[in-house]
Design an enzyme around this catalytic site. Structure first.
Site, PDB file in Angstrom:
ATOM      1  N   LEU A   1       3.891 -13.640  -0.207  1.00  0.00           N
ATOM      2  CA  LEU A   1       3.126 -12.697   0.318  1.00  0.00           C
ATOM      3  C   LEU A   1       4.187 -12.169   1.568  1.00  0.00           C
ATOM      4  CD1 LEU A   1      -0.456 -14.213   0.684  1.00  0.00           C
ATOM      5  CD2 LEU A   1       0.240 -12.013  -0.587  1.00  0.00           C
ATOM      6  N   ASP A   2       4.048 -10.641   1.949  1.00  0.00           N
ATOM      7  CA  ASP A   2       4.638 -10.053   2.873  1.00  0.00           C
ATOM      8  C   ASP A   2       4.109 -10.580   4.061  1.00  0.00           C
ATOM      9  OD1 ASP A   2       5.827  -8.653   0.959  1.00  0.00           O
ATOM     10  OD2 ASP A   2       4.865  -6.817   1.445  1.00  0.00           O
TER      11      ASP A   2
END
Length: 242
Positions: free
Chosen positions: A47-48
């Protein structure tokens, strides 16, 4: 002061973390691995740093299961900020251009969203972790180098308009593996002739794992603090899914 110097051990299972914004997936992986004293750990799709939500972390034998989750469908809540184009496609990037946003309405938005529902081709973001000659694309992007990227087939199973304001759209997206929400939002912005970027991203589903079953880093740390020095933390281990 936390007593977290337990010996490294062989444990197996999955912890469903609700990742907070601001940290990379690898950073939180290392934190959770340390708190559990796990010998082997891996996450199942990054996930960013901006993004929050479901991040399954696999220990031991469960790491063999990670490829299934990498290939699994995902679900996201996202907010698209229109009229503001950023280098990275999200709010952490530098401002590039500003455009006027048209007056938003169901009549304008729903046909646009329909164009991006179902099987589509998507060009991955230059700020993705896809590899080119052994290096992730974002390393080239940070040096100002753009690599030609072929489009890839993906499937958007659901693209629901939850709400909209003058310059923002709240969307629910359910999609196949390999889908970049930043690219999806940028493409929607281009279709509306005003550009846009992701200002909020929260993953609520990864395969059959749901947000409602997650624990936060704060909850894990709190349980880790309760352990006696060097002792196995049974309360912490109860978070492990088999």
């Amino acid at each position: 002061m936390s007593k977290r110097n337990q010996q490294v051990r062989d444990i197996s299972g999955v912890v469903l973390l609700d990742k907070a914004s601001g940290s990379s997936s690898n950073y939180v992986l290392q934190q959770v691995k340390r708190l559990f004293g796990a010998n082997k750990a891996g996450h199942t799709g990054s996930l960013d740093p901006l993004a929050t939500g479901v991040l399954p972390i696999c220990f031991g034998e469960a790491t063999k299961y990670s490829q299934y989750l990498l290939n699994a469908d995902k679900g996201y809540y996202t907010t698209a900020t229109l009229g503001d184009v950023r280098t990275t496609g999200d709010s952490e990037g530098e401002h590039v251009e500003q455009f006027d946003v048209p007056v938003l309405s169901d009549a304008l938005l729903l046909p646009v969203l329909d164009k991006f529902t179902g099987p589509i081709d998507q060009v991955p973001s230059m700020y993705s972790a896809l590899k080119h000659q052994g290096k992730p694309l974002y390393e080239y992007a940070r040096k100002g180098i753009t690599i030609d990227r072929p489009s890839r087939p993906i499937t958007i199973y659901k693209l629901a308009l939850d709400a909209y304001r003058e310059t923002e759209l709240d969307l629910t997206v359910e999609c196949s593996k390999g889908t970049y929400i930043r690219s999806l939002v940028e493409d929607i912005g281009k279709e509306l002739a005003c550009g846009g970027h992701v200002s909020m991203l929260r993953r609520y589903k990864a395969g059959h794992f749901m947000l409602c079953n997650t624990v936060t880093m704060e909850e894990i740390e709190s349980l880790a603090d309760m352990a006696e020095e060097g002792a196995i933390n049974l309360e912490l281990d109860q978070l492990l899914l088999p």
